[in-house]
Write an enzyme that holds these catalytic residues in place. Structure first.
Site, PDB file in Angstrom:
ATOM      1  N   LYS A 187     -35.832 -43.466  10.799  1.00  0.00           N
ATOM      2  CA  LYS A 187     -36.373 -42.453  11.709  1.00  0.00           C
ATOM      3  C   LYS A 187     -35.529 -42.390  12.985  1.00  0.00           C
ATOM      4  O   LYS A 187     -35.229 -41.299  13.496  1.00  0.00           O
ATOM      5  CB  LYS A 187     -37.840 -42.768  12.032  1.00  0.00           C
ATOM      6  N   GLN A 203     -45.870 -47.069  13.394  1.00  0.00           N
ATOM      7  CA  GLN A 203     -45.562 -47.293  11.981  1.00  0.00           C
ATOM      8  C   GLN A 203     -46.705 -48.050  11.303  1.00  0.00           C
ATOM      9  O   GLN A 203     -47.147 -49.085  11.796  1.00  0.00           O
ATOM     10  CB  GLN A 203     -44.241 -48.079  11.868  1.00  0.00           C
ATOM     11  N   ASP A 263     -47.294 -37.437  13.929  1.00  0.00           N
ATOM     12  CA  ASP A 263     -47.603 -37.785  12.531  1.00  0.00           C
ATOM     13  C   ASP A 263     -48.786 -36.963  12.004  1.00  0.00           C
ATOM     14  O   ASP A 263     -49.057 -36.968  10.802  1.00  0.00           O
ATOM     15  CB  ASP A 263     -47.950 -39.285  12.431  1.00  0.00           C
TER      16      ASP A 263
END
Ligand code: NDP
Length: 282
Positions: free
Chosen positions: A52, A96, A119
């Protein structure tokens, strides 16, 4: 024989467009910024986080990594999120997953400002998707929708069968297809006669996590197959949730694994971060 839907190529095209947008934003004094928070030492999570960050730097997004030890308390993680929520340099916050067991994942996701929830996991953004007024959309399902659009697939009136009902893939992709006027069936581990349900589908979206569990002969002649599954078989080989070689013979279009949905997920994270930065500019 199917057309192969090239996720890498679609992702590269979008990343190229994002590079231009980011450069333009920079001329206006806005540098899109993503904070990536990693708690603990999970090897797969470490790989995802570094992918990422590299993707961010490739398109010119500023990324700031917070590597916290596996013993970090929930309170410390929540206070870091509060700090990032208030930081004007940060337009997106990514925590994460999975988090260590002593931390309440829901509490953490709900602590992220919905305005920085790139997200798309905050209940506010999930709710917006549910009522058909999406804000940040979760990256993997969003990537799936873009792939279908890229091949010119009009979902209106189509029968879409989604196999898997997770909050990060199955449920949101089903809602997105519904929004595009498809007739949607969501299957899961208790679904009866899965093969027959899949056989009825014009579009099959597989998000299960079991190697090649969806057999090629379940695929209706001419159906579109989107395989979200990523399963490691043996040391190096990755396979999807669909029996690719046999499905390829029957489908009109199919995503490969790897090189299908995978590259789209990070791309949509970049996209959401840039969209967030654009909103700040206004
Ligand atoms: P989850 O494990 O959260 O969900 C799996 C779903 O599959 C559940 O809803 C489960 O049903 C259902 N399921 C399990 N067994 C069966 C079965 N025998 N028949 C029908 N349904 C079944 O997985 P995720 O949604 O997180 O991920 C799914 C796959 O997608 C994984 O391979 C994952 O690695 C991959 N993935 C890929 C991404 C990418 O970027 N390419 C991103 C995210 C995920 P139930 O709810 O009843 O338990």
């Amino acid at each position: 024989m199917a057309r192969v839907i090239d996720g890498k190529a679609i992702a590269a095209k979008i990343r190229g467009e994002l590079t231009v947008t980011v450069a333009d934003l920079k001329t206006k004094g806005v540098v899109p910024g993503l904070a990536v928070v990693l708690v603990g030492e999970d090897p797969a999570s470490k790989v995802y986080v570094s992918m990422k960050e590299k993707a961010c730097s490739d398109v010119g997004i500023f990324s700031d990594e917070y590597k916290l030890s596996a013993e970090t308390s929930e309170a410390d993680l929540l206070s870091l999120i509060a700090k990032l929520n208030a930081d004007p340099k940060i337009h997106g916050i990514l925590v994460q997953l999975p988090l260590p067991k002593h931390i309440d994942t829901e509490k953490v996701l709900e602590a992220i400002s919905p305005d920085k929830d790139v997200d798309g996991f905050h209940p506010y953004n999930v709710g917006r998707l549910m009522v058909g007024k999406p804000t940040f959309q979760p990256c993997t399902p969003y990537g799936v929708m873009i792939m279908m659009k890229e091949i010119g697939l009009d979902l209106t009136g189509k029968s879409v069968v989604v196999v898997g009902r997770s909050n990060i893939v199955g449920k949101p992709v089903a809602l997105m297809c519904l929004q595009q006027h498809a007739t949607v069936t969501i299957c899961h581990s208790r679904t009866k006669n899965l093969a027959d349900v899949v056989r009825s589908a014009d579009v099959v979206i597989a998000a299960v996590g079991i190697p090649e569990m969806i057999k090629g002969d379940w695929i209706k002649e001419g159906a579109v197959v989107i395989d979200v599954g990523v399963n490691r078989v043996g040391e190096k080989k990755l396979v999807g949730d669909v029996e690719y070689a046999a499905a390829f013979e029957r489908a009109s279009a199919i995503t490969p694994v790897p090189g299908g949905v995978g590259p789209m997920t990070i791309t949509m994270l970049l996209y959401n971060t840039v969209e967030s930065a654009k909103k700040q500019k206004r």
